[in-house]
Write an enzyme that holds these catalytic residues in place. Sequence first.
Site, PDB file in Angstrom:
ATOM      1  N   ARG A  37      83.092 -13.682   2.072  1.00 24.52           N
ATOM      2  CA  ARG A  37      81.641 -13.918   2.049  1.00 24.52           C
ATOM      3  C   ARG A  37      80.924 -12.595   1.860  1.00 24.52           C
ATOM      4  O   ARG A  37      81.140 -11.658   2.631  1.00 24.52           O
ATOM      5  CB  ARG A  37      81.177 -14.550   3.369  1.00 24.52           C
ATOM      6  CG  ARG A  37      81.810 -15.884   3.716  1.00 24.52           C
ATOM      7  CD  ARG A  37      81.377 -16.984   2.787  1.00 24.52           C
ATOM      8  NE  ARG A  37      81.967 -18.273   3.131  1.00 24.52           N
ATOM      9  CZ  ARG A  37      82.236 -19.219   2.225  1.00 24.52           C
ATOM     10  NH1 ARG A  37      81.992 -19.024   0.937  1.00 24.52           N
ATOM     11  NH2 ARG A  37      82.753 -20.364   2.604  1.00 24.52           N
ATOM     12  N   GLU A  38      80.054 -12.546   0.849  1.00 18.62           N
ATOM     13  CA  GLU A  38      79.231 -11.353   0.600  1.00 18.62           C
ATOM     14  C   GLU A  38      77.905 -11.552   1.325  1.00 18.62           C
ATOM     15  O   GLU A  38      77.189 -12.513   1.040  1.00 18.62           O
ATOM     16  CB  GLU A  38      79.021 -11.198  -0.906  1.00 18.62           C
ATOM     17  CG  GLU A  38      80.348 -10.952  -1.632  1.00 18.62           C
ATOM     18  CD  GLU A  38      80.338 -11.343  -3.099  1.00 18.62           C
ATOM     19  OE1 GLU A  38      79.266 -11.733  -3.616  1.00 18.62           O
ATOM     20  OE2 GLU A  38      81.405 -11.277  -3.723  1.00 18.62           O
ATOM     21  N   ARG A  64      57.283  -6.787  -8.464  1.00 20.43           N
ATOM     22  CA  ARG A  64      58.545  -6.861  -7.734  1.00 20.43           C
ATOM     23  C   ARG A  64      59.651  -6.353  -8.642  1.00 20.43           C
ATOM     24  O   ARG A  64      59.996  -7.007  -9.624  1.00 20.43           O
ATOM     25  CB  ARG A  64      58.811  -8.306  -7.303  1.00 20.43           C
ATOM     26  CG  ARG A  64      57.854  -8.804  -6.234  1.00 20.43           C
ATOM     27  CD  ARG A  64      57.923  -7.968  -4.982  1.00 20.43           C
ATOM     28  NE  ARG A  64      57.417  -8.671  -3.799  1.00 20.43           N
ATOM     29  CZ  ARG A  64      57.545  -8.208  -2.562  1.00 20.43           C
ATOM     30  NH1 ARG A  64      58.113  -7.033  -2.321  1.00 20.43           N
ATOM     31  NH2 ARG A  64      57.073  -8.901  -1.543  1.00 20.43           N
ATOM     32  N   ALA A  76      52.874  -9.972   3.021  1.00 25.01           N
ATOM     33  CA  ALA A  76      54.154 -10.004   3.737  1.00 25.01           C
ATOM     34  C   ALA A  76      54.759  -8.614   3.755  1.00 25.01           C
ATOM     35  O   ALA A  76      54.388  -7.750   2.960  1.00 25.01           O
ATOM     36  CB  ALA A  76      55.108 -10.971   3.050  1.00 25.01           C
ATOM     37  N   GLU A  92      50.746  -5.406   8.558  1.00 26.03           N
ATOM     38  CA  GLU A  92      50.877  -5.734   7.131  1.00 26.03           C
ATOM     39  C   GLU A  92      49.576  -6.331   6.584  1.00 26.03           C
ATOM     40  O   GLU A  92      49.179  -6.042   5.456  1.00 26.03           O
ATOM     41  CB  GLU A  92      52.026  -6.719   6.897  1.00 26.03           C
ATOM     42  CG  GLU A  92      53.418  -6.128   7.073  1.00 26.03           C
ATOM     43  CD  GLU A  92      53.806  -5.155   5.956  1.00 26.03           C
ATOM     44  OE1 GLU A  92      53.124  -5.097   4.909  1.00 26.03           O
ATOM     45  OE2 GLU A  92      54.798  -4.424   6.142  1.00 26.03           O
ATOM     46  N   GLU A  96      47.749  -4.388   3.533  1.00 27.86           N
ATOM     47  CA  GLU A  96      47.735  -4.996   2.197  1.00 27.86           C
ATOM     48  C   GLU A  96      46.377  -5.551   1.783  1.00 27.86           C
ATOM     49  O   GLU A  96      46.052  -5.573   0.601  1.00 27.86           O
ATOM     50  CB  GLU A  96      48.801  -6.105   2.107  1.00 27.86           C
ATOM     51  CG  GLU A  96      50.205  -5.550   2.245  1.00 27.86           C
ATOM     52  CD  GLU A  96      51.285  -6.496   1.756  1.00 27.86           C
ATOM     53  OE1 GLU A  96      50.978  -7.666   1.418  1.00 27.86           O
ATOM     54  OE2 GLU A  96      52.445  -6.069   1.707  1.00 27.86           O
ATOM     55  N   PRO A 114      69.879 -18.427   2.747  1.00 25.88           N
ATOM     56  CA  PRO A 114      70.987 -18.480   3.711  1.00 25.88           C
ATOM     57  C   PRO A 114      72.367 -18.400   3.084  1.00 25.88           C
ATOM     58  O   PRO A 114      73.341 -18.117   3.770  1.00 25.88           O
ATOM     59  CB  PRO A 114      70.781 -19.829   4.421  1.00 25.88           C
ATOM     60  CG  PRO A 114      69.920 -20.631   3.510  1.00 25.88           C
ATOM     61  CD  PRO A 114      69.054 -19.644   2.788  1.00 25.88           C
ATOM     62  N   GLY A 115      72.475 -18.602   1.774  1.00 26.74           N
ATOM     63  CA  GLY A 115      73.766 -18.505   1.106  1.00 26.74           C
ATOM     64  C   GLY A 115      74.328 -17.097   1.060  1.00 26.74           C
ATOM     65  O   GLY A 115      75.540 -16.906   1.012  1.00 26.74           O
ATOM     66  N   GLU A 119      67.950 -12.853   5.977  1.00 25.88           N
ATOM     67  CA  GLU A 119      66.502 -12.633   6.114  1.00 25.88           C
ATOM     68  C   GLU A 119      65.816 -13.830   6.782  1.00 25.88           C
ATOM     69  O   GLU A 119      65.953 -14.964   6.326  1.00 25.88           O
ATOM     70  CB  GLU A 119      65.837 -12.392   4.758  1.00 25.88           C
ATOM     71  CG  GLU A 119      64.352 -12.047   4.913  1.00 25.88           C
ATOM     72  CD  GLU A 119      63.583 -11.965   3.589  1.00 25.88           C
ATOM     73  OE1 GLU A 119      62.662 -11.165   3.513  1.00 25.88           O
ATOM     74  OE2 GLU A 119      63.907 -12.719   2.640  1.00 25.88           O
ATOM     75  N   GLU A 140      53.478   1.176  -2.373  1.00 22.78           N
ATOM     76  CA  GLU A 140      53.000  -0.202  -2.494  1.00 22.78           C
ATOM     77  C   GLU A 140      51.697  -0.235  -3.293  1.00 22.78           C
ATOM     78  O   GLU A 140      50.759   0.497  -2.985  1.00 22.78           O
ATOM     79  CB  GLU A 140      52.770  -0.750  -1.077  1.00 22.78           C
ATOM     80  CG  GLU A 140      52.693  -2.239  -0.986  1.00 22.78           C
ATOM     81  CD  GLU A 140      52.863  -2.710   0.452  1.00 22.78           C
ATOM     82  OE1 GLU A 140      53.626  -3.655   0.666  1.00 22.78           O
ATOM     83  OE2 GLU A 140      52.213  -2.135   1.358  1.00 22.78           O
TER      84      GLU A 140
END
Lengths: 181, 181
Positions: A37-38, A64, A76, A92, A96, A114-115, A119, A140
């Site tokens: 699993r990575e 991004r 965020a 934040e 921002e 979740p794979g 986070e 930013e």
Amino acid sequence: MEHLIERTLKTNEIFKGKVIDLEVQEVELPNGKTSSREIVKHPGAVAILPITNEGKIILVRQYRKALGKTIVEIPAGKLEKGEDPLDSARRELEEETGYKTSKLDFLLSFYTSPGFADELIHLYITDKLEKGKTNMDDDEFLDILEVSLEEAEQMVKDQTIHDAKTAYAILYLRMKASQSL
Amino acid sequence: MEHLIERTLKTNEIFKGKVIDLEVQEVELPNGKTSSREIVKHPGAVAILPITNEGKIILVRQYRKALGKTIVEIPAGKLEKGEDPLDSARRELEEETGYKTSKLDFLLSFYTSPGFADELIHLYITDKLEKGKTNMDDDEFLDILEVSLEEAEQMVKDQTIHDAKTAYAILYLRMKASQSL
């Protein structure tokens, strides 16, 4: 859920970065076979649904680098080490958007990928904003948009909003709004 | 959006895995300063909202090694190399739930973690299911749940569903359902 669990046999640390770490785990599957699993380790993040006195939602347009383009999101940012999520959300929001608040309500938290990553984002909402001044991080750069809930919903439908946390937050707000009618 | 763009100065490839790759880019910021970006490359994924003849949504409970626990999600999986997302969605639906379909409608696509990863998920919906048999990947183990839209919505509210794509899909379905009333 015992019958679904994967047991770690060995952890190989691949990378430690300023935002994320990467490790590869050898695991024993429920059927006794092994696999790998990575896993990306992330410090967690906060996101904020800021509502102005005029009932507008504040969104930010940000470049991004992972995507190679700008996208529209709710404000965020990642948690700093040891930082309380509520303090992080307040920080934040101000960095921002330039708005301060003394009232942030926790809505919910969710996993984004979740794979392959751990986070977890904590989502807050506020409708008590005081105008301050923006104070972005050194690295930013962003534009600010103010839209009504109807406009935001339309942006989800027509895919102007292409970010899962932002679409989720807007549809959650819409559900709450429709229930309070 | 020129004033927001970050230009890549150098790319350092850190890791190439079976699911994700990792690179660190040195970038020039809009103000001329430099910074670094840690970027996870992902092949993209599909997710499916499968609705049974009885109007139930099919969810799966799966152990996620990145989280160290099981969570409830809609069926989903990563794109195989060169695979069309529609074919991938049909394949994942059958592998994970045992249901086949000849009718999958594209709903929308979204980024899951734009701050550090390029993962894009394509979401499909189907209400034409034929019972086949499950045929999971060698390293995949999961339980199947069938819930009504009202139950799914409650699971979002009480945080039984803790996964952004799943919550987003359910709230999107709810929005569509409320508009067609």
